[in-house]
Design a protein around this motif. Sequence first.
Motif, PDB file in Angstrom:
ATOM      1  N   SER A  10       0.920  -0.802   0.096  1.00 48.04           N
ATOM      2  CA  SER A  10       0.044  -0.284  -0.287  1.00 48.04           C
ATOM      3  C   SER A  10       0.547   1.045  -0.151  1.00 48.04           C
ATOM      4  N   ASP A  12       1.065   3.565   1.961  1.00 48.46           N
ATOM      5  CA  ASP A  12       1.297   3.627   3.888  1.00 48.46           C
ATOM      6  C   ASP A  12       2.795   3.021   4.204  1.00 48.46           C
ATOM      7  N   GLN A  13       2.334   1.470   2.960  1.00 50.29           N
ATOM      8  CA  GLN A  13       3.749   0.452   3.197  1.00 50.29           C
ATOM      9  C   GLN A  13       4.927   1.131   2.879  1.00 50.29           C
ATOM     10  N   LYS A  15       5.511   4.677   1.545  1.00 50.45           N
ATOM     11  CA  LYS A  15       5.860   5.210   2.291  1.00 50.45           C
ATOM     12  C   LYS A  15       6.997   5.262   3.378  1.00 50.45           C
ATOM     13  N   ASP A  16       7.134   4.336   4.120  1.00 48.20           N
ATOM     14  CA  ASP A  16       7.675   3.832   5.373  1.00 48.20           C
ATOM     15  C   ASP A  16       8.870   3.161   5.022  1.00 48.20           C
TER      16      ASP A  16
END
Length: 66
Positions: A10, A12-13, A15-16
Amino acid sequence: MKASDVRTKSADQLKDELIKLKKEQFNLRFQAATGQLEKTARAKEIRRDIARVKTILREKAVAGKA
């Protein structure tokens, strides 16, 4: 890291993952400057992984607007 693996994550993943890769790149630069870097090819791998993650994040952003 393969592009197909990155595409399954995803936003968010991703970006991490990007933050983690940038930290590793930072540490590798310090190791290179102090002469402690043993795997010099790792810097190139990290740079390409960062580009791969950024590209897929951009693709997902464009797909979300369309």
